[in-house]
Design a protein around this motif. Structure first.
Motif, PDB file in Angstrom:
ATOM      1  N   ALA A  22       0.835  -1.196   0.000  1.00  0.00           N
ATOM      2  CA  ALA A  22       0.000   0.000   0.000  1.00  0.00           C
ATOM      3  C   ALA A  22       0.876   1.255   0.000  1.00  0.00           C
ATOM      4  O   ALA A  22       2.074   1.186   0.260  1.00  0.00           O
ATOM      5  CB  ALA A  22      -0.926  -0.003   1.207  1.00  0.00           C
ATOM      6  N   THR A  23       0.248   2.403  -0.256  1.00  0.00           N
ATOM      7  CA  THR A  23       0.983   3.667  -0.433  1.00  0.00           C
ATOM      8  C   THR A  23       2.154   3.439  -1.381  1.00  0.00           C
ATOM      9  O   THR A  23       3.284   3.812  -1.111  1.00  0.00           O
ATOM     10  CB  THR A  23       1.479   4.228   0.924  1.00  0.00           C
ATOM     11  OG1 THR A  23       2.388   3.307   1.524  1.00  0.00           O
ATOM     12  CG2 THR A  23       0.332   4.478   1.853  1.00  0.00           C
ATOM     13  N   LEU A  50       3.596   8.969  -1.675  1.00  0.00           N
ATOM     14  CA  LEU A  50       3.784   9.183  -0.235  1.00  0.00           C
ATOM     15  C   LEU A  50       4.976  10.112  -0.054  1.00  0.00           C
ATOM     16  O   LEU A  50       5.979   9.768   0.546  1.00  0.00           O
ATOM     17  CB  LEU A  50       4.018   7.843   0.460  1.00  0.00           C
ATOM     18  CG  LEU A  50       3.998   7.865   1.992  1.00  0.00           C
ATOM     19  CD1 LEU A  50       2.604   8.182   2.508  1.00  0.00           C
ATOM     20  CD2 LEU A  50       4.459   6.527   2.551  1.00  0.00           C
ATOM     21  N   THR A  51       4.866  11.300  -0.575  1.00  0.00           N
ATOM     22  CA  THR A  51       6.055  12.138  -0.732  1.00  0.00           C
ATOM     23  C   THR A  51       6.469  12.873   0.524  1.00  0.00           C
ATOM     24  O   THR A  51       7.598  13.347   0.612  1.00  0.00           O
ATOM     25  CB  THR A  51       5.804  13.163  -1.857  1.00  0.00           C
ATOM     26  OG1 THR A  51       4.605  13.869  -1.569  1.00  0.00           O
ATOM     27  CG2 THR A  51       5.659  12.446  -3.176  1.00  0.00           C
ATOM     28  N   GLY A  52       5.604  12.999   1.509  1.00  0.00           N
ATOM     29  CA  GLY A  52       5.992  13.725   2.704  1.00  0.00           C
ATOM     30  C   GLY A  52       6.915  12.954   3.619  1.00  0.00           C
ATOM     31  O   GLY A  52       7.466  13.509   4.570  1.00  0.00           O
ATOM     32  N   HIS A  69      10.672   6.114   2.495  1.00  0.00           N
ATOM     33  CA  HIS A  69       9.314   5.626   2.317  1.00  0.00           C
ATOM     34  C   HIS A  69       8.893   5.645   0.850  1.00  0.00           C
ATOM     35  O   HIS A  69       7.795   5.201   0.524  1.00  0.00           O
ATOM     36  CB  HIS A  69       8.322   6.484   3.120  1.00  0.00           C
ATOM     37  CG  HIS A  69       8.312   6.200   4.581  1.00  0.00           C
ATOM     38  ND1 HIS A  69       9.381   6.460   5.399  1.00  0.00           N
ATOM     39  CD2 HIS A  69       7.357   5.646   5.380  1.00  0.00           C
ATOM     40  CE1 HIS A  69       9.083   6.112   6.638  1.00  0.00           C
ATOM     41  NE2 HIS A  69       7.860   5.621   6.653  1.00  0.00           N
ATOM     42  N   ALA A  70       9.732   6.158  -0.017  1.00  0.00           N
ATOM     43  CA  ALA A  70       9.363   6.355  -1.411  1.00  0.00           C
ATOM     44  C   ALA A  70       9.800   5.150  -2.239  1.00  0.00           C
ATOM     45  O   ALA A  70      10.960   5.001  -2.601  1.00  0.00           O
ATOM     46  CB  ALA A  70       9.994   7.641  -1.953  1.00  0.00           C
ATOM     47  N   LEU A  93      12.019  11.795  -2.489  1.00  0.00           N
ATOM     48  CA  LEU A  93      12.231  13.054  -1.783  1.00  0.00           C
ATOM     49  C   LEU A  93      10.899  13.548  -1.255  1.00  0.00           C
ATOM     50  O   LEU A  93       9.832  13.117  -1.698  1.00  0.00           O
ATOM     51  CB  LEU A  93      12.856  14.104  -2.696  1.00  0.00           C
ATOM     52  CG  LEU A  93      11.967  14.812  -3.739  1.00  0.00           C
ATOM     53  CD1 LEU A  93      12.708  16.004  -4.288  1.00  0.00           C
ATOM     54  CD2 LEU A  93      11.558  13.885  -4.868  1.00  0.00           C
ATOM     55  N   SER A  94      10.958  14.442  -0.278  1.00  0.00           N
ATOM     56  CA  SER A  94       9.750  15.044   0.282  1.00  0.00           C
ATOM     57  C   SER A  94       9.347  16.251  -0.555  1.00  0.00           C
ATOM     58  O   SER A  94      10.164  17.143  -0.791  1.00  0.00           O
ATOM     59  CB  SER A  94       9.990  15.474   1.730  1.00  0.00           C
ATOM     60  OG  SER A  94      10.248  14.362   2.546  1.00  0.00           O
TER      61      SER A  94
END
Length: 889
Positions: free
Chosen positions: A638-639, A645-647, A652-653, A843-844
């Motif tokens: 998921a995500t 899920l850029t934040g 997490h990317a 990246l965020s």
């Protein structure tokens, strides 16, 4: 001088002392014993007092370490329920054939390991003859996690009882001909024998814990009574360094898994040398397991040591054993008695006096061979105690000599893990030691012979009678899978019709589908939702009150959100496995549930949902274990994608999980764009994995946390969804001779492609057809199978080639994954090919900012499409420059 440590405050300083005078008297008594008899006597009395208090039910913190002696003294050993002489003969044959098999294989350079089984032979033989339940009795039998490097010994025993032939032994590690034996326990390669793959060290102990836990889950949910099943995990002391080996010890103790026993073969050696050269691994493991709440049984010394302990009236021997590091003890096993007298017994006068009472033969017996793990009575006593202990799992720390009975060239040598063969002379020495009737003439061809006493010999009859009494052969894998009925169509139709004007992320679409499927009268109770403490992230909190979170204790507290509709509900028969922050534990859960159709004859449908970045990247080794174990179910990243899920930043990317997943042949990988695609894929997955012609595969789906309006399913696209590609939206030509191209997109990228389709038409007069690529992996799998068919002389055109045949213009593929993912099918596409993807670190940023950064947003897709057409001469190159300027690129 006062000991500064003794002056540190402790929890006792917070408790009122009701009788300081009595406390002072106790302290004075201890001081008096220390002064009169020494600190060792004082320590002994204190430990005896603690032991007595524990027996009386007085709550006290437990000691984490005991003396370096057997937990069960010889006087307390139960009567041995068997013919020791007969079992010794059987063990001798198994030792011989295991060594012979590996040595004969060395002719072909295939290698193998001899020393591990040589040290552990009695650990297995005692279990096979007395404890391990087979699958032909009541229930499911026991689950055996065999140490990978000991596999030759298990093959040798299967040869003795008639389940394997000499030809098969000679094909050890030579499987390509179809009649070989895999190197280690591999269910996919030898599915009638092996249940659990274990040689990826650390995964065996982790999986054993969760298997024992899943057994209880099945019982508590009234799916199957597994109370007669016991999980045995055979491990090496070196393997315990793997973090996964000890990751779930507290879980096993917390849930009181007394249906679980670890047997750790403490031969004090790992692959290159001592496990704890300057320390004592047995004591370290004892502390770790006791601290986690396990019952610990140490089986260290054989009967030859009894005389030494009886002569040790001062405790000097026990003190010396407690201080000698493992590497030094290994050295004792390879040196002469004079060395042992000087370096072991010469450490203090009391030991030197004790040594004077011992013959050289006695010292040699003790230090060269007499270990608890080499004596059937000692092992039997430990196993019996493990099964009788209730309320906690048990670990047996059995000390052995690595390479035992293989001769002085092998025993306790640092290099023995890499030593693959014995010479003929070494085999003859082994023959004399084991007392086997193998004549010299059997060696005349230069090869060591296999040995067998005969199919009707007393040894084989005894072995088979023992196994019959315990429920049949072991290890063994049996499949009694019953096809599950297809769920009612209603659950799927809810997604077929789309979401109308309401926005819904595909993550939520999947959860909604499974929630409806769990209500199915026939199959709903067989779903096993698994999540590593992120259920609310994925919108699964609605399942809490209806399905319940599994806990063997139920809910012993009032949850803080009890007055809310979706409160946190734990239940003894709960359906959800919420594992806390452990993806490895959640995957171990999944594996147990995914293979329950074979382990217990109960088909379960697990789905495991997780942050996609922490699936294949973090637990990819377990995904291979799942494939090897022939597990089935749905794993859901998921995500997903690198820009949704850029934040959360680069860790997490996820833009590469599909690339990793593509390496696993058992994994069917899908990247659906719409809710209805998820419904079609899950429905087909239920058919393929659980239907009448069930396949040993599992599904990997990636879903996104980006809310979008979900369209209704077009007619006739089901086949394309399953195969991996279909045309979702045909472009409307702006002019009759307008340039045209094909946009292929997967997952959330289809929305960028659809926007690009509009930009190309409105701004540049270019027509684009948009295709939904639901599975790059299945397209590639089909193409590879087509290539293989051509080698066999069969004409077969890959599906992707057929689907795109005649489609005008070039092809541009785009996804939220690395370009290597869509590029994996490029060679089977007849049109000009190019791709866009999210290569590099995440990246965020906002989603739009991240997509512009990677060059995959709608404007970037449009520019890339124009550039492709310009290279073909279909539009002027100036158009590309103009588009870059127009879109601010």
């Amino acid at each position: 001088m006062t000991d500064p440590v003794a002056q540190l405050p402790s929890e006792l300083d917070q408790l009122p002392d009701r009788d300081p005078e009595e406390t002072a008297e106790w302290a004075a008594s201890l001081d008096a014993v220390t002064k009169a008899a020494g600190p060792h006597r004082a320590a002994y009395l204190m430990r005896r007092s603690l032991q007595h208090a524990e027996g009386a039910g007085i709550a006290l913190p437990k000691l984490l370490e005991s003396d370096y002696v057997n937990t069960i003294p010889t006087s307390a050993e139960p009567e041995f329920d068997g013919d020791l002489e007969m079992e010794s003969k059987i063990t001798a044959w198994n030792r011989w054939n295991a060594a012979a098999m590996v040595t004969r294989g060395a002719r072909y350079g295939v290698g193998g390991h001899i020393a591990t089984f040589a040290s552990a032979a009695w650990l297995y033989e005692t279990g096979f003859n007395h404890f391990f339940r087979g699958k032909e009795g009541d229930g499911s039998g026991d689950q055996l996690y065999i140490q990978g490097h000991a596999s030759p010994g298990i093959y040798a025993r299967a040869f003795l009882d008639g389940r394997l032939s000499e030809q098969q032994l000679d094909n050890f590690r030579q499987e390509s001909g179809g009649d070989g034996l895999p190197s280690y326990p591999h269910p996919r390669r030898l599915p009638w024998l092996w249940e659990f793959p274990t040689v990826s060290m650390g995964l065996g102990p982790l999986s054993a814990i969760y298997q024992a836990r899943f057994n209880r889950y099945l019982t508590n949910r009234s799916i199957k009574d597994t109370s007669n099943s016991h999980v045995w995990a055979f491990l090496g002391d070196g393997e315990m360094d793997e973090p996964e080996s000890t990751a779930a010890l507290a879980l096993a103790a917390r849930e009181q898994l007394d249906n679980l026993t670890f047997v750790i073969n403490c031969n004090l050696q790992r692959l290159d040398g001592p496990v704890r050269a300057n320390f004592r691994v047995v004591q370290e493991l004892e502390g770790a397991f006791r601290g986690a709440g396990w019952n610990v049984i140490k089986t260290l010394w054989g009967n030859a040591w009894d005389e030494l302990f009886q002569l040790d009236t001062t405790g000097a021997l026990i003190r010396r054993l407690r201080e000698v590091p493992d590497a030094q003890f290994q050295t004792y096993a390879t040196r002469d008695v004079a060395y042992i007298r000087e370096h072991f017994f010469g450490a203090e006068p009391a030991l030197a006096e004790l040594a004077k009472l011992l013959s050289d033969a006695k010292i040699a017996e003790c230090f060269y061979s007499s270990r608890g793990g080499h004596e059937a009575r000692k092992v039997y006593a430990a196993y019996r105690a493990a099964l009788e202990h209730k309320g906690a799992p048990t670990v047996i720390l059995a000390q052995t000599v690595k390479g035992y009975t293989l001769g002085k060239g092998f025993e306790s040598k640092n290099a023995n893990h890499q030593m693959k063969k014995l010479s003929v002379d070494e085999f003859k020495g082994m023959r004399e030691l084991l007392g086997l009737p193998i004549p010299d003439s059997a060696f005349e061809d230069g090869l060591v012979p296999y040995g067998h006493p005969g199919a009707d010999s007393p040894e084989v009859r005894y072995l088979q009678e023992r196994r019959a009494a315990l429920g049949g052969p072991a290890p063994a894998r049996r499949v009694h899978a019953v096809a599950l009925p297809q769920p009612e169509e209603r659950a799927f139709k809810a997604l077929y019709k789309g979401s109308g004007k309401q926005e819904m992320a595909t993550t939520m679409a999947f959860v909604r589908l499974v929630k409806d499927l769990m209500r199915d009268k026939e199959t709903g109770r067989r779903w096993v939702p698994i999540v590593p403490d992120e259920a609310r992230t994925f919108g699964m909190e609605s399942l809490f009150p209806s399905a319940g979170i599994y806990s063997p204790l139920g809910q012993t507290y009032e949850p803080v959100d009890r007055d809310q509709l979706m409160y946190y509900k734990e239940a003894k028969d709960g359906q959800i496995l919420n594992e806390g922050i452990t993806e490895a534990g959640a995957m171990a859960d999944f594996i147990a549930a995914a293979s329950s159709y074979a382990t217990h004859g109960e088909t379960m449908i697990p789905f495991y949902i997780f942050y996609s970045m922490f699936g294949w990247q973090r637990t990819g080794d377990q995904m291979w274990q799942l494939a090897d174990q022939l597990g089935k179910g749905f794993i859901v990243g998921a995500t997903a994608g690198r820009t949704t899920l850029t934040g959360e930043g680069l860790q997490h990317a996820d833009g590469h999980s599909h690339l990793i997943a593509s390496t696993n042949p058992a994994s069917l990988n899908y990247d659906p764009a719409f809710a209805y695609e998820i419904a079609v894929i899950v429905k087909d997955g239920l058919r393929r994995m659980y239907g009448p012609e069930a396949e040993n595969v599992f599904y990997y789906l990636t879903v996104y946390n980006e809310p979008k309006q979900q369209p209704a399913m077009p007619e006739g696209v089901e086949d394309g969804i399953v195969k991996g590609l279909y045309r979702f939206k045909e472009g409307v030509p702006v002019e009759a001779d307008a340039p045209r191209l094909q946009l292929l997109a997967s997952g959330t990228a289809i929305h960028w492609a659809l926007e690009a389709q509009e930009l190309l038409a409105a701004d540049w007069g270019v027509t684009a057809d948009v295709w939904s690529a639901t599975s790059w992996g299945e397209l590639r799998r089909d193409a590879l199978e087509s290539d293989e068919a051509l080698l066999r002389g069969e004409e077969r055109v890959p599906y992707v080639t057929q689907a795109l045949s005649g489609a005008p213009g070039p092809v541009l593929a785009v996804s939220d994954w690395m370009r290597a993912v869509p590029d994996s099918i490029s060679q089977w596409v007849e049109q000009d090919w190019s791709s866009l993807g999210t290569d590099g670190f995440g990246l965020s940023d906002t989603r739009q900012g991240a997509r512009r950064h990677f060059g995959v947003d709608a404007e970037s897709v449009a520019v890339a499409a124009l550039a492709q057409l310009a290279r073909r001469g279909e539009i002027p190159a100036s158009k590309v420059k103009e588009a870059r300027e127009k879109y601010g690129m």
